[in-house]
Write an enzyme that holds these catalytic residues in place. Sequence first.
Site, PDB file in Angstrom:
ATOM      1  N   HIS A   1       0.837  -1.214   0.000  1.00 34.95           N
ATOM      2  CA  HIS A   1       0.000   0.000   0.000  1.00 34.95           C
ATOM      3  C   HIS A   1       0.867   1.257   0.000  1.00 34.95           C
ATOM      4  CE1 HIS A   1      -3.692   2.303   1.189  1.00 34.95           C
ATOM      5  NE2 HIS A   1      -2.765   3.128   1.686  1.00 34.95           N
ATOM      6  N   GLU A   2       1.812   1.325   0.931  1.00 33.02           N
ATOM      7  CA  GLU A   2       2.653   2.524   1.032  1.00 33.02           C
ATOM      8  C   GLU A   2       3.657   2.611  -0.117  1.00 33.02           C
ATOM      9  OE1 GLU A   2       1.990   4.958   2.924  1.00 33.02           O
ATOM     10  OE2 GLU A   2       0.405   3.858   3.960  1.00 33.02           O
TER      11      GLU A   2
ATOM     12  N   HIS B   1       1.934   4.193  -3.069  1.00 30.90           N
ATOM     13  CA  HIS B   1       1.884   5.655  -2.951  1.00 30.90           C
ATOM     14  C   HIS B   1       3.219   6.284  -3.361  1.00 30.90           C
ATOM     15  CE1 HIS B   1      -2.003   6.037  -1.150  1.00 30.90           C
ATOM     16  NE2 HIS B   1      -1.690   5.452  -0.002  1.00 30.90           N
TER      17      HIS B   1
END
Length: 208
Positions: A26-27, A30
């Site tokens: 997820h990170e 980003h």
Amino acid sequence: MNFDINSFMQQLIIQAPPLLFALTVHELAHGYVAFRLGDPTAKNEGRLTLNPLKHLDPLGVLAFIIMKIGWAKPVPVNPWYFKNPRQDMLKVALAGPGANVVLAVASAALAHLLVALHFLPFFFLQPVVAMLAASVWINIMLAVFNCIPIPPLDGSKVLMGLLPPEAARGYAKLEPYGFFILLGLFYTGAIGWLIMPIIRFSNSLLLG
């Protein structure tokens, strides 16, 4: 009120690897999208990595263990590097939940494939399929939870990218209070009431 430590530890062993991987991806998503759009901040801080230790937020992990809803340490993003800050921030915000949706679908597909391979021994199949099922749930949870439009969650960045500039600036002023708003929603059960039906429906849709 009985507490089964063995059952708790078994669940933790099954859930920990997919949780760490889901938070990391997820990170990373980003940071990678921000990097592709011209922002080197995440790269410079060593966040473009699959090392989960670079992304974990202890409070977010604890929240998952207790409430089954968690989060990671946000990747730093500097919109001044972007050519179109509003549009590009929207893309960066969507990257995290989008990556979790992809992981959920991939985990479900692999689980169905392994179950269809009847020649695999049960002692191997059972824990692996359980871990993949946990991965589906965890990734759906992260995608849905992060789409809530309350700062600092990704949904707030998406909403600010869609609102007219003046309204977006006004909405951004909620950011210092976002964590307390989320705490209040957790305490009242509103978060669960809002997102759990979506998570359960999506989970049953993918796993059948």
